[in-house]
Design a protein around this motif. Structure first.
Motif, PDB file in Angstrom:
ATOM      1  N   LEU A   1     -45.382  27.294  47.935  1.00 41.31           N
ATOM      2  CA  LEU A   1     -44.348  27.948  47.128  1.00 41.31           C
ATOM      3  C   LEU A   1     -42.940  27.772  47.694  1.00 41.31           C
ATOM      4  O   LEU A   1     -42.029  27.394  46.956  1.00 41.31           O
ATOM      5  CB  LEU A   1     -44.667  29.435  46.943  1.00 41.31           C
ATOM      6  N   PRO A   2     -42.713  28.031  48.992  1.00 47.80           N
ATOM      7  CA  PRO A   2     -41.349  27.817  49.493  1.00 47.80           C
ATOM      8  C   PRO A   2     -40.886  26.377  49.316  1.00 47.80           C
ATOM      9  O   PRO A   2     -39.747  26.137  48.920  1.00 47.80           O
ATOM     10  CB  PRO A   2     -41.452  28.172  50.982  1.00 47.80           C
ATOM     11  N   THR A   3     -41.775  25.412  49.588  1.00 50.99           N
ATOM     12  CA  THR A   3     -41.376  24.015  49.447  1.00 50.99           C
ATOM     13  C   THR A   3     -40.994  23.718  48.010  1.00 50.99           C
ATOM     14  O   THR A   3     -39.963  23.094  47.736  1.00 50.99           O
ATOM     15  CB  THR A   3     -42.528  23.088  49.872  1.00 50.99           C
TER      16      THR A   3
ATOM     17  N   PHE B   1     -47.510  32.874  40.554  1.00 55.78           N
ATOM     18  CA  PHE B   1     -48.599  32.314  41.355  1.00 55.78           C
ATOM     19  C   PHE B   1     -49.178  33.317  42.355  1.00 55.78           C
ATOM     20  O   PHE B   1     -50.286  33.139  42.825  1.00 55.78           O
ATOM     21  CB  PHE B   1     -48.128  31.065  42.093  1.00 55.78           C
ATOM     22  N   THR B   2     -48.409  34.324  42.697  1.00 59.91           N
ATOM     23  CA  THR B   2     -48.942  35.270  43.674  1.00 59.91           C
ATOM     24  C   THR B   2     -49.413  36.546  43.008  1.00 59.91           C
ATOM     25  O   THR B   2     -50.566  36.927  43.114  1.00 59.91           O
ATOM     26  CB  THR B   2     -47.862  35.618  44.707  1.00 59.91           C
ATOM     27  N   LEU B   3     -48.508  37.203  42.273  1.00 62.75           N
ATOM     28  CA  LEU B   3     -48.876  38.519  41.762  1.00 62.75           C
ATOM     29  C   LEU B   3     -49.812  38.435  40.576  1.00 62.75           C
ATOM     30  O   LEU B   3     -50.742  39.214  40.460  1.00 62.75           O
ATOM     31  CB  LEU B   3     -47.615  39.307  41.411  1.00 62.75           C
TER      32      LEU B   3
ATOM     33  N   MET C   1     -51.589  35.390  39.296  1.00 63.23           N
ATOM     34  CA  MET C   1     -52.744  34.522  39.491  1.00 63.23           C
ATOM     35  C   MET C   1     -53.445  34.812  40.818  1.00 63.23           C
ATOM     36  O   MET C   1     -54.627  34.548  40.950  1.00 63.23           O
ATOM     37  CB  MET C   1     -52.306  33.061  39.506  1.00 63.23           C
ATOM     38  N   ASN C   2     -52.675  35.301  41.788  1.00 67.96           N
ATOM     39  CA  ASN C   2     -53.201  35.514  43.133  1.00 67.96           C
ATOM     40  C   ASN C   2     -53.776  34.234  43.743  1.00 67.96           C
ATOM     41  O   ASN C   2     -54.845  34.240  44.338  1.00 67.96           O
ATOM     42  CB  ASN C   2     -54.259  36.621  43.120  1.00 67.96           C
ATOM     43  N   TRP C   3     -53.081  33.137  43.565  1.00 63.31           N
ATOM     44  CA  TRP C   3     -53.532  31.865  44.128  1.00 63.31           C
ATOM     45  C   TRP C   3     -52.965  31.618  45.513  1.00 63.31           C
ATOM     46  O   TRP C   3     -53.640  31.113  46.387  1.00 63.31           O
ATOM     47  CB  TRP C   3     -53.067  30.694  43.232  1.00 63.31           C
ATOM     48  N   LEU C   4     -51.693  31.964  45.670  1.00 63.04           N
ATOM     49  CA  LEU C   4     -51.002  31.567  46.897  1.00 63.04           C
ATOM     50  C   LEU C   4     -50.364  32.795  47.558  1.00 63.04           C
ATOM     51  O   LEU C   4     -49.995  33.737  46.880  1.00 63.04           O
ATOM     52  CB  LEU C   4     -49.901  30.553  46.560  1.00 63.04           C
ATOM     53  N   PRO C   5     -50.227  32.764  48.865  1.00 65.84           N
ATOM     54  CA  PRO C   5     -49.578  33.880  49.562  1.00 65.84           C
ATOM     55  C   PRO C   5     -48.069  33.876  49.335  1.00 65.84           C
ATOM     56  O   PRO C   5     -47.499  32.849  48.974  1.00 65.84           O
ATOM     57  CB  PRO C   5     -49.903  33.622  51.028  1.00 65.84           C
ATOM     58  N   MET C   6     -47.430  35.018  49.527  1.00 66.18           N
ATOM     59  CA  MET C   6     -46.010  35.109  49.196  1.00 66.18           C
ATOM     60  C   MET C   6     -45.077  35.183  50.385  1.00 66.18           C
ATOM     61  O   MET C   6     -43.867  35.165  50.220  1.00 66.18           O
ATOM     62  CB  MET C   6     -45.757  36.316  48.304  1.00 66.18           C
ATOM     63  N   SER C   7     -45.599  35.281  51.584  1.00 66.87           N
ATOM     64  CA  SER C   7     -44.650  35.408  52.685  1.00 66.87           C
ATOM     65  C   SER C   7     -45.198  34.831  53.978  1.00 66.87           C
ATOM     66  O   SER C   7     -46.413  34.779  54.183  1.00 66.87           O
ATOM     67  CB  SER C   7     -44.295  36.868  52.908  1.00 66.87           C
TER      68      SER C   7
ATOM     69  N   GLY D   1     -37.601  31.370  42.913  1.00 71.28           N
ATOM     70  CA  GLY D   1     -38.509  31.842  43.945  1.00 71.28           C
ATOM     71  C   GLY D   1     -39.268  33.076  43.494  1.00 71.28           C
ATOM     72  O   GLY D   1     -40.493  33.147  43.595  1.00 71.28           O
ATOM     73  N   LEU D   2     -38.526  34.027  42.924  1.00 75.34           N
ATOM     74  CA  LEU D   2     -39.171  35.265  42.472  1.00 75.34           C
ATOM     75  C   LEU D   2     -40.139  34.983  41.331  1.00 75.34           C
ATOM     76  O   LEU D   2     -41.210  35.579  41.245  1.00 75.34           O
ATOM     77  CB  LEU D   2     -38.108  36.277  42.047  1.00 75.34           C
ATOM     78  N   LEU D   3     -39.737  34.055  40.460  1.00 73.26           N
ATOM     79  CA  LEU D   3     -40.590  33.694  39.333  1.00 73.26           C
ATOM     80  C   LEU D   3     -41.908  33.110  39.841  1.00 73.26           C
ATOM     81  O   LEU D   3     -42.989  33.468  39.372  1.00 73.26           O
ATOM     82  CB  LEU D   3     -39.858  32.665  38.474  1.00 73.26           C
ATOM     83  N   PHE D   4     -41.800  32.206  40.814  1.00 73.38           N
ATOM     84  CA  PHE D   4     -43.006  31.601  41.401  1.00 73.38           C
ATOM     85  C   PHE D   4     -43.889  32.689  41.996  1.00 73.38           C
ATOM     86  O   PHE D   4     -45.102  32.680  41.823  1.00 73.38           O
ATOM     87  CB  PHE D   4     -42.619  30.605  42.500  1.00 73.38           C
TER      88      PHE D   4
END
Lengths: 343, 544
Positions: free
Chosen positions: A207-209, A156-158, A160-166, A149-152
């Motif tokens: 990401l969560p899925t 992808f978030t920090l 690439m900034n593609w997807l939200p993290m929360s 999860g943290l790796l993703f």
């Protein structure tokens, strides 16, 4: 059939009783006064205390207390939460749909990716494609989920900034909670321009899925692969091959079905993994579901909430496991034969 | 009974992939943003507010979520010009003897229309009397709804006011028992909010009194819409705000207790503004494009308080020796990362009451050891240092600081045990004076030196359980009372100087640092009011 059902249901009830005894005893074992722990009301006047003590039957013997506790639980009365002072059942039902939604999508992703990949690896046993699938699955299986999860998030978030993290949705969208299932609620809401909202919700889901699906998917790949290898060695497959069936026919008619049957009971196991992982995933992605709620309750020493969630979550898990077993019996004729014979 | 077939499976899989596919495609072009997101602001805050009424608390989290968003005060304090500004009172007049304060109220100020209450009238003098009497009079129907009113009780405002009455619908008169130089400034604090009397009557009638603090109604720039604990608080712009509707349609407090998560969410743009990034994260923020930092003056004090009821801490010479045993330089470097001023006195240097002649005790472990021996403290004395687990504006990491103190104390032959407690438990146990010593601090509410000394060190606060040193010295209290009654600033200054010298001599608490506080925000957010003596305010905030 009837006897079988009876046996399963007997098992279900025995386990439920053991769990309810444990949950009940927590009320006494937690630090603090049992009246406060059971009711969830921290500041009571003397007369309120006396009244509550009577309604909760805490002035009687332990056995009577337990019966009263069971009765309250069946009526859905688990007291109020220490921190919010709202009925625990309401709180629980508020966060439940978010968890179900997340696990459901993860389960779908697991099956959609896990089964075909496992089938492929099994059929191409010991060839390059099998080695790749199997080693990647083994690696992913060995990585702890919180790290995935943290790796993703990191990638992808920090970066690439593609997807939200929360969260489930950008909080600025106000979707009224009707069913609690976000995608359904968006459809029911009267927001303008829903496509934006849907996009946002799905971006929050990815990401969560994915994190949640990693572990069960690798398990399914492993199970499916070995089951397919086993089936492929069976004489009836050779017979079918000699009859001149194409590979496609062979797979659809014989391999897939026969390989799937023995692993269905293991889906129960899969479900257990899924629920535990959901809790961890929810905490990592601040997903407002049961896991997040229970962990917060633990941090805040919210005893009534911990006690109730133990009872509810454990009962749910056991019921689902038993139901899965019954379902398995219904799709697998071999099982039915087995139990008919031993009757 | 049920037939398994690969075709069913394939059908289901393909339809799912198709479904996901058709939904993910628009996700690729997210560069075009939904215009609706432009009108709202997400502030990532540190925790759950306890209630939505600043009168009942001193917790900064609760103040941030309520004081300046939902409510207004009679008078505002402008920290830039350092002057008082009219708010709900348009003008005010103090009588010559300093005992009567006349306040003339603004007209046509409307309260919030919410799902749970629809006001039928504008704001008037009844609301002021209702709000003040709530904390002032035990007989007030809503007084018992909250356990206590800590700000007014420590400042004894409930005893200072003799009477408050509505002369006319827009004229309120407050009579004081004795003149007070800081009363007007105290009216500008976060705690002096105006509630709706009409809402109060409605709740009394419907028997839902406790709702007054959880479902608030005020006159402020934002109205309360929704609160889900551990998730978020939703506010909406008050459409008829007397000072012009806010430029933001929505204000969200996204509750994110972990500082590193707040930082990450700021970087990804999920938060527009974040509260209190900790000092060790400042470097990351300073280098990041698109993020700006805003700082506020260090109007706070972190200190190490001794329980002066327990020997050997009841003797000033022991406390002074302990002050010499502490290496403040290392603390500044490792706990504050240089983002703090050394505290020479309890009062920060920016205040006019600061006594520049005082200096911090110099680090000298040998001298400290000798002094302790002379005071008869045996080698191998054990003491507890209590430290809260959470980060405070004045102390980003109490536990680390406690570790440093422990090492310093070991060098002078004292064995320290660090005890960490959860915040509310800690406060409860401190009020019962169960500690040996504690690392804690204070945030100032008003720009008056009195606000640093009275709440933390007087006998009254020792009785109320807010004096962490349980230190009570009538001479010190007399100095403060004299200063309070004296209208002449120079004369007051002298008295405060004397009080600070006395503290430096007695050392009931060892002042450690005045820490700067920060707020980090996206570059497109402007005019967040983040200043000393006030909770955060988004009244003028714009998002471009």
């Amino acid at each position: 059939m009837f006897v079988y059902l009876l046996r399963r249901i007997n098992l279900l009830f025995t386990t439920l009783i053991v769990i309810s005894v444990m949950s009940f005893s927590l009320g006494h074992l937690f630090p603090g006064d049992p009246v406060i722990n059971f009711s969830g009301k921290p500041s009571l006047t003397y007369s309120e205390y006396q009244d509550l003590s009577q309604t909760l039957a805490l002035d009687k013997s332990y056995f009577e207390q337990y019966l009263a506790y069971l009765k309250r639980s069946f009526n859905g009365d688990f007291g109020v939460s220490f921190s919010s002072q709202k009925p625990i059942l309401d709180e629980f039902l508020r966060v439940l749909p978010a968890s179900i939604e997340l696990s459901l999508y993860a389960l779908l992703v697991t099956l959609v990716f896990g089964l075909p990949l496992g089938l492929l690896a099994g059929i191409k046993n010991n060839r390059l494609i099998d080695r790749i699938i199997f080693s990647v699955a083994t690696i992913l299986n060995s990585i702890p989920i919180f790290w995935v999860g943290l790796l993703f998030i990191l990638i992808f978030t920090l970066n690439m900034n593609w997807l939200p993290m929360s969260g489930r949705l950008t909080l600025l969208y106000e979707v009224p909670s009707i069913t609690g299932f976000l995608l359904v609620d968006i459809a029911l809401s009267d927001l303008a321009n829903k496509s934006y909202v849907y996009t946002d919700a799905l971006r929050h889901l990815i990401l969560p899925t994915a994190t949640l699906a990693v572990l069960p998917a690798t398990l399914v790949i492993g199970m499916m692969r070995s089951s397919v290898i086993h089936v492929m060695g069976m004489p009836y497959i050779k017979a079918a091959q000699t009859k001149g069936l194409t590979s496609w026919q062979l797979i659809t008619r014989h391999v897939f079905r026969n390989a799937l049957l023995p692993i269905i009971p293991q889906f129960g196991l899969l479900f257990n993994t899924l629920v535990t992982s959901t809790m961890i995933t929810e905490v990592i992605f601040s997903w407002p579901g049961i896991g997040n709620w229970i962990i917060e309750a633990i941090y805040q020493r919210d005893f009534p909430a911990i006690q109730a969630s133990l009872l509810i979550v454990a009962s749910m898990m056991i019921s689902i496991n038993v139901l899965l077993e019954i379902a398995h019996m219904m799709v697998n004729p071999l099982m039915r034969k087995e139990f008919n014979a031993t009757k | 009974m049920i037939k398994l077939d690969i075709r069913h499976y394939l059908l289901a899989s393909f339809s799912l992939i198709y479904l996901i596919g058709c939904d993910i495609n628009p996700a690729d072009k997210t560069s075009e943003q939904d215009p609706r997101l432009q009108d709202g602001l997400v502030y990532c805050s540190e925790g759950n507010p306890e209630s939505f009424n600043p009168q009942t608390t001193t917790s900064a989290i609760t103040l941030d979520a309520s004081a300046r968003q939902i409510y207004d005060r009679l008078i505002n304090y402008n920290s830039t010009t350092q002057e008082l500004e009219p708010a709900l009172a348009t003008r005010w007049k103090t009588s010559d003897d300093g005992l009567t304060l006349d306040l003339y109220l603004r007209k046509n100020v409307s309260f919030h229309h919410t799902d749970y209450f629809n006001p039928t009238r504008y704001f008037n003098a009844d609301d002021v009397v209702f709000s003040f009497n709530r904390w002032r009079l035990k007989s007030h129907p809503f007084h018992q709804v909250a356990a206590d009113y800590p700000f007014v009780q420590t400042h004894q405002l409930n005893l200072l006011i003799e009477d408050i009455k509505a002369v006319s619908a827009h004229h309120v008169q407050i009579k004081l028992v004795q003149p007070s130089s800081s009363f007007i400034t105290q009216l500008t604090t976060d705690y002096m909010v105006i509630l709706s009397a009409e809402y109060g009557h409605y709740l009394s009638l419907t028997n839902k009194k406790s709702q007054i603090d959880s479902l608030p109604v005020g006159t402020g720039p934002f109205l309360f819409a929704q609160f889900i604990p551990d998730e978020f608080v939703r506010f909406k712009a008050h459409p008829d705000y007397w000072n012009g509707k806010s430029k933001l349609d929505q204000l969200i407090f996204d509750i994110t207790p972990k500082s590193s998560t707040r930082l990450a969410k700021l970087v990804t743009g999920e938060c527009d503004v974040i509260a209190y990034p900790i000092a060790s994260e400042m470097e990351i923020l300073q280098d990041k494009d698109g993020i700006t930092l805003q700082s506020k003056n260090a109007e706070n004090i972190a200190f190490w308080a001794f329980n002066t009821l327990k020997p050997p801490f009841d003797r000033p010479e022991v406390r002074r020796a302990l002050a010499r045993a502490i290496d403040f330089k290392t603390i500044f470097k490792t706990v504050y990362y240089g983002m703090a001023y050394p505290a020479k006195s309890v009062i920060p240097p920016s205040s006019w009451g600061f006594n520049p002649n005082i200096s911090q005790y110099e680090y000298n472990p040998d001298l400290a050891k000798r002094e302790l021996e002379a005071a008869g403290v045996k080698k191998g004395l054990e003491m507890d240092i209590w430290a809260p687990q959470i980060e405070r504006a004045y102390n980003p990491n109490s536990l680390k600081m406690a570790e440093l103190l422990k090492a310093n104390l070991a060098a002078v032959g004292i064995k320290a045990n660090i005890v960490d407690y959860e915040w509310t438990t800690l406060r409860k146990k401190l009020s019962a004076n169960e500690h040996d010593s504690v690392l804690i601090g204070w945030n100032a509410d008003i720009p008056d030196p009195d606000n640093f000394l009275r709440p933390i060190l007087t006998c009254t606060s020792a009785i109320l359980g807010n004096n962490r040193a349980a230190w009570c010295n009538p001479e010190f209290d007399t100095l403060l009372i004299k200063a309070q009654l004296n209208p002449n600033r120079e004369a007051r200054k002298e008295l405060y100087f004397e009080a600070q010298s006395m503290l430096n001599q007695q050392m009931p608490i060892i002042p450690i640092a005045h820490s700067m506080s920060f707020l980090a925000k996206q570059d497109n957010i402007f005019k967040v009011n983040f200043s000393a003596y006030s909770a955060i305010s988004f009244r003028e905030t714009e998002k471009l």
